[in-house]
Design a protein around this motif. Structure first.
Motif, PDB file in Angstrom:
ATOM      1  N   ASP A  20      34.043  24.874  19.002  1.00 15.01           N
ATOM      2  CA  ASP A  20      32.750  25.155  18.099  1.00 15.01           C
ATOM      3  C   ASP A  20      33.207  23.323  18.576  1.00 15.01           C
ATOM      4  O   ASP A  20      33.352  22.223  17.591  1.00 15.01           O
ATOM      5  CB  ASP A  20      32.727  25.264  16.845  1.00 15.01           C
ATOM      6  CG  ASP A  20      33.959  26.429  16.289  1.00 15.01           C
ATOM      7  OD1 ASP A  20      33.777  27.461  17.330  1.00 15.01           O
ATOM      8  OD2 ASP A  20      33.996  26.678  14.502  1.00 15.01           O
ATOM      9  N   ASP A  22      30.543  21.107  17.782  1.00 16.79           N
ATOM     10  CA  ASP A  22      29.313  20.720  16.327  1.00 16.79           C
ATOM     11  C   ASP A  22      29.015  19.253  16.640  1.00 16.79           C
ATOM     12  O   ASP A  22      27.599  19.084  16.124  1.00 16.79           O
ATOM     13  CB  ASP A  22      30.241  20.443  15.062  1.00 16.79           C
ATOM     14  CG  ASP A  22      31.404  21.950  14.930  1.00 16.79           C
ATOM     15  OD1 ASP A  22      30.828  22.899  15.274  1.00 16.79           O
ATOM     16  OD2 ASP A  22      32.106  22.183  14.068  1.00 16.79           O
ATOM     17  N   HIS A  92      25.693  28.667  17.294  1.00 14.50           N
ATOM     18  CA  HIS A  92      26.366  28.382  15.666  1.00 14.50           C
ATOM     19  C   HIS A  92      25.023  27.589  14.689  1.00 14.50           C
ATOM     20  O   HIS A  92      25.994  26.138  14.935  1.00 14.50           O
ATOM     21  CB  HIS A  92      27.983  27.660  16.486  1.00 14.50           C
ATOM     22  CG  HIS A  92      29.047  27.265  15.685  1.00 14.50           C
ATOM     23  ND1 HIS A  92      29.467  27.639  14.539  1.00 14.50           N
ATOM     24  CD2 HIS A  92      29.188  25.430  15.414  1.00 14.50           C
ATOM     25  CE1 HIS A  92      30.503  26.643  13.603  1.00 14.50           C
ATOM     26  NE2 HIS A  92      30.382  25.563  14.196  1.00 14.50           N
ATOM     27  N   HIS A  96      24.211  23.004  12.001  1.00 15.13           N
ATOM     28  CA  HIS A  96      25.777  23.466  11.283  1.00 15.13           C
ATOM     29  C   HIS A  96      24.878  23.633   9.874  1.00 15.13           C
ATOM     30  O   HIS A  96      25.672  23.007   9.295  1.00 15.13           O
ATOM     31  CB  HIS A  96      26.550  21.863  11.528  1.00 15.13           C
ATOM     32  CG  HIS A  96      27.687  22.569  11.456  1.00 15.13           C
ATOM     33  ND1 HIS A  96      28.345  22.848  10.203  1.00 15.13           N
ATOM     34  CD2 HIS A  96      28.290  22.797  12.609  1.00 15.13           C
ATOM     35  CE1 HIS A  96      30.312  22.893  10.369  1.00 15.13           C
ATOM     36  NE2 HIS A  96      29.457  23.448  12.119  1.00 15.13           N
ATOM     37  N   HIS A 224      38.121  22.078  17.354  1.00 13.45           N
ATOM     38  CA  HIS A 224      36.879  20.887  17.641  1.00 13.45           C
ATOM     39  C   HIS A 224      36.653  19.988  18.450  1.00 13.45           C
ATOM     40  O   HIS A 224      38.098  19.365  18.655  1.00 13.45           O
ATOM     41  CB  HIS A 224      36.746  21.248  16.162  1.00 13.45           C
ATOM     42  CG  HIS A 224      35.975  21.648  15.553  1.00 13.45           C
ATOM     43  ND1 HIS A 224      37.134  22.407  14.831  1.00 13.45           N
ATOM     44  CD2 HIS A 224      35.398  22.204  14.949  1.00 13.45           C
ATOM     45  CE1 HIS A 224      37.037  23.266  14.010  1.00 13.45           C
ATOM     46  NE2 HIS A 224      35.238  23.300  13.829  1.00 13.45           N
TER      47      HIS A 224
HETATM   48 ZN   LIG Z   1      31.083  23.851  13.380  1.00 12.86          ZN
END
Ligand SMILES: [Zn+2]
Length: 270
Positions: A20, A22, A92, A96, A224
């Motif tokens: 992910d 982010d 995603h 966030h 991540h």
């Molecule tokens: Zn995330």
């Protein structure tokens, strides 16, 4: 009649490496605007991602990357590098945001924006969805079906994929996840707990992987880049990739491949 084979060929289990990406949104979503805190997120695309892509290339593993639209817009070259490496890109959120706190119209707007942004940058339409922080609303599955998604990777109730009950005239595949196989509980510094040493975490993941293989399930690692990308943890990821790809009868695939296979197998078994 013999039961339909669950995994391709003679594989007894599956394994996916998912990331992910982010970047800053992990902190932005918590209202953080302080530059040093945000810089922890920037480490993901800027410093960690190229090294992760190199490890995946050496291991010959196709991974799945879930990317908030905000991150794709701010790091378009990262999206292109992921696609060039042959990896899957999935939705995603935008910044966030907590989907469980959105109304249906807001949630749909964000979903459409993230689909459009990623499709434009990746050159192909995402088929998978992972909610930020794995939190869904009552509307999420219906919206995913309406917008043509193939699978969700959010629920924590099984070791194997399964089909959700039909919604909006479509059936979504679920590829379950777990906090146990996520790097954040071990490696995300919150100021109130200490970080785990990578060696101990690796040992736990290997034991979990063995157990899921015995159960014939799917080990769905969730990493991540901003966390797993520190050198000591990259060493742990390298060892994990080596171990997984040298384990006999484990199908290592992207979530899109696993979802497509599961849907076909489920249809054949009917
Ligand atoms: Zn995330």
């Amino acid at each position: 009649m013999a039961p339909a084979a669950r995994w391709p060929g003679d594989a007894r289990a599956a394994c996916a490496f998912t990331f992910d990406l982010d970047a800053e949104t992990l902190w932005m979503a918590r209202g953080v605007r302080e530059p040093v805190a945000l810089s922890q997120g920037r480490f993901g695309p800027v410093e960690a991602l190229p090294r992760i892509l190199e490890l995946l290339k050496v291991a010959g593993v196709r991974a799945s990357f879930f990317i908030p639209a905000w991150v794709a817009e701010h790091y378009p070259d990262s999206v292109k590098a992921i696609v060039a490496g042959g990896h899957e890109i999935g939705c995603h959120g935008d910044e966030h945001e907590r989907v469980s706190e959105l109304d249906a119209a807001q949630e749909e707007r964000i979903l459409v924006k993230s689909l459009e942004t990623l499709t434009k940058l990746a050159g192909r339409r995402p088929v998978g969805y992972r909610a930020p922080a794995w939190q869904l609303s009552a509307n999420t599955l219906g919206l995913l079906a309406r917008h043509g998604f193939d699978y969700s990777s959010n629920f924590m109730d099984r070791l194997t994929p399964y089909l959700h009950p039909p919604v909006e005239g479509a059936t979504l595949v679920e590829i379950p996840v777990s906090w146990v196989l996520d790097d954040a509980p071990y490696f995300l510094f919150t100021g109130t707990r200490s970080l785990e040493p990578p060696g101990a975490v690796l040992q736990g993941w290997l034991t979990e992987f063995d157990g899921i293989n015995e159960a014939g399930g799917v080990t769905n690692f969730t990493f991540h880049p901003q966390l797993i990308g520190r050198p000591s943890r990259l060493a742990c990821l390298r060892e994990l990739l080596e171990h997984v790809r040298h384990t006999p009868r484990v199908w290592v695939a992207s979530l899109a491949e696993i979802s497509a296979h599961w849907r076909k197998a489920a249809a054949a078994a009917r």
